[in-house]
Design an enzyme around this catalytic site. Sequence first.
Site, short mmCIF file in Angstrom:
data_model
loop_
_atom_site.label_atom_id
_atom_site.label_comp_id
_atom_site.label_asym_id
_atom_site.label_seq_id
_atom_site.Cartn_x
_atom_site.Cartn_y
_atom_site.Cartn_z
N HIS A 120 0.88 -1.19 0.00
CA HIS A 120 0.00 0.00 0.00
C HIS A 120 0.91 1.23 0.00
O HIS A 120 2.00 1.18 0.57
CB HIS A 120 -0.84 -0.05 1.28
CG HIS A 120 -1.94 0.95 1.36
ND1 HIS A 120 -1.71 2.27 1.69
CD2 HIS A 120 -3.28 0.84 1.16
CE1 HIS A 120 -2.86 2.92 1.70
NE2 HIS A 120 -3.83 2.09 1.37
N ASP A 197 3.05 -4.87 7.93
CA ASP A 197 1.85 -4.05 7.78
C ASP A 197 0.65 -4.99 7.89
O ASP A 197 0.35 -5.75 6.96
CB ASP A 197 1.88 -3.35 6.41
CG ASP A 197 0.61 -2.54 6.15
OD1 ASP A 197 -0.34 -2.65 6.95
OD2 ASP A 197 0.56 -1.82 5.13
N GLN A 200 -4.49 -5.20 6.69
CA GLN A 200 -5.51 -6.05 6.08
C GLN A 200 -5.58 -7.45 6.68
O GLN A 200 -6.46 -8.22 6.31
CB GLN A 200 -5.27 -6.17 4.57
CG GLN A 200 -5.50 -4.89 3.80
CD GLN A 200 -6.94 -4.40 3.87
OE1 GLN A 200 -7.87 -5.19 4.08
NE2 GLN A 200 -7.13 -3.11 3.69
N LYS A 223 -10.42 -0.77 10.42
CA LYS A 223 -10.57 -1.95 9.56
C LYS A 223 -10.93 -3.19 10.37
O LYS A 223 -11.00 -4.29 9.84
CB LYS A 223 -9.29 -2.18 8.76
CG LYS A 223 -9.03 -1.06 7.72
CD LYS A 223 -7.81 -1.36 6.90
CE LYS A 223 -7.30 -0.17 6.13
NZ LYS A 223 -8.16 0.25 5.02
N CYS A 364 -4.65 2.45 -3.84
CA CYS A 364 -3.39 2.93 -3.24
C CYS A 364 -2.26 1.93 -3.43
O CYS A 364 -1.41 1.76 -2.53
CB CYS A 364 -3.55 3.26 -1.76
SG CYS A 364 -4.68 4.60 -1.47
C1 LIG Z 1 -2.28 -2.81 3.54
C2 LIG Z 1 -2.63 -1.42 3.99
N1 LIG Z 1 -1.70 -0.65 4.56
C3 LIG Z 1 -1.95 0.60 4.99
C4 LIG Z 1 -3.21 1.15 4.86
C5 LIG Z 1 -3.47 2.52 5.37
O1 LIG Z 1 -4.41 2.47 6.39
P1 LIG Z 1 -5.02 3.83 7.00
O2 LIG Z 1 -5.66 4.54 5.83
O3 LIG Z 1 -6.03 3.35 7.99
O4 LIG Z 1 -3.91 4.59 7.59
C6 LIG Z 1 -4.22 0.40 4.26
C7 LIG Z 1 -5.55 0.99 4.03
O5 LIG Z 1 -6.31 0.56 3.19
C8 LIG Z 1 -3.93 -0.91 3.82
O6 LIG Z 1 -4.86 -1.67 3.24
#
Ligand SMILES: Cc1ncc(COP(=O)(O)O)c(C=O)c1O
Length: 406
Positions: A120, A197, A200, A223, A364
Amino acid sequence: MNENIQKIREQFPFIVQHPQSIYFDNAATTQKPIEVLQSIQNYYKNINANIHRGVHKWSILATEAYEAARKTVAQFINAQDPTEIIFTSGTTHSVNLLADCLFNTYFQSGDEIVLSIAEHHSNILPWQNRANKFGVHLKYATLNHLYQVDVNHLKSLVTEKTKLIAITYVSNTLGTINEVKEIIQFAHQHNIPVLVDAAQSIAHLKTDVQQLNTDFLVFSGHKMYAPTGVGVLYAQKKYHSYLYPLSSGGGAIIDVDLHKTEFADVPLRLEAGTPNIEAVIGLADAIHFINKNGGIHQFYLLEEHLKNYLYQRLFELQDQLDIYTTLQSPSVSVISFNVKNQHPFDVGTLLNNYGIAVRTGHHCTQPLMKHLKIQGTVRVSLAAYNTIEEIDRFIQALHKTIKMLL
Ligand SMILES: Cc1ncc(COP(=O)(O)O)c(C=O)c1O
């Protein structure tokens, strides 16, 4: 309808109040159970005060609830100690905070960070921005035929200059689960710390940071059924001496002089300013909700059943679709696809006309889109309150959408 799904479903006012709509955008954010909504209201009705700095009873109550939430989160991911839980505003903030600290205290010019092409943007930009400035190099592992991060390729990128591996547990676009345990074991053989990370994975896979033996882990509350505006940076205690951010402020200190400051220990020195108190408490209540309903693995099992059915129904349309997963790919309840020769926005817009919320676009993950040579996908992401009947209605609407577009 499956009895267990029904039991979960009725705890979500948003879902109950919109019976004609179908919410298939859970990877972007989940709906919130009544327990979490009540938690926020209860906080403002019965507690509302600032934490850590007051001697009056409301401040003490707020501080106790906030610190109890830290313990709940620590237990949820099996951290050894609550001080390893740093509250942030979300995954993006967590990665930036860690990058802010490590570029302040740890990286040197010429060092390398290994990421994957499926990250992401929130696990690319915090590193890229600073790496360009400090002369640190980023390297990217590619994907294998199952759409997972190719572990052999990742291993081949590691050199004596590699100082961090930062990798997503689950791809937000493809839903595939990466072999993070193997990556961590390999990294530790070379004395390289790993950031996972977990944005998800957190709502689908049981997270045990000690079993994973990860050094850092980040996720967002929103999430996993908690309010927006709260996230976590988990940092193993042995790294706390590196966690001095360039940005700081009130609450993070022991003593301040005009020209120097004695900082508090982690986590407080990383939580400067007034935090999102009600969201932190709401995160703990989301965890109570998950535990009361059988724990994360129970959610996973319900979602796995839904995902397999969804995959099978999409596969019936394989002549008209490009599906970006395989039956063999280990994955959570996220499936990305495209209607052949159609823009995902058009598909998503038509599905919206049938009351179906899916996400369209690059999610993203533009480097991943470039790798797959596509502009974007239609992403269906399911939660344990979704149903087989909803999937059937979605497939009917997809049939009509395809007819309209062709
Ligand atoms: C794999 C991953 N990393 C980071 C993020 C960023 O999360 P946030 O927008 O809650 O900061 C997301 C959000 O969709 C994500 O799916």
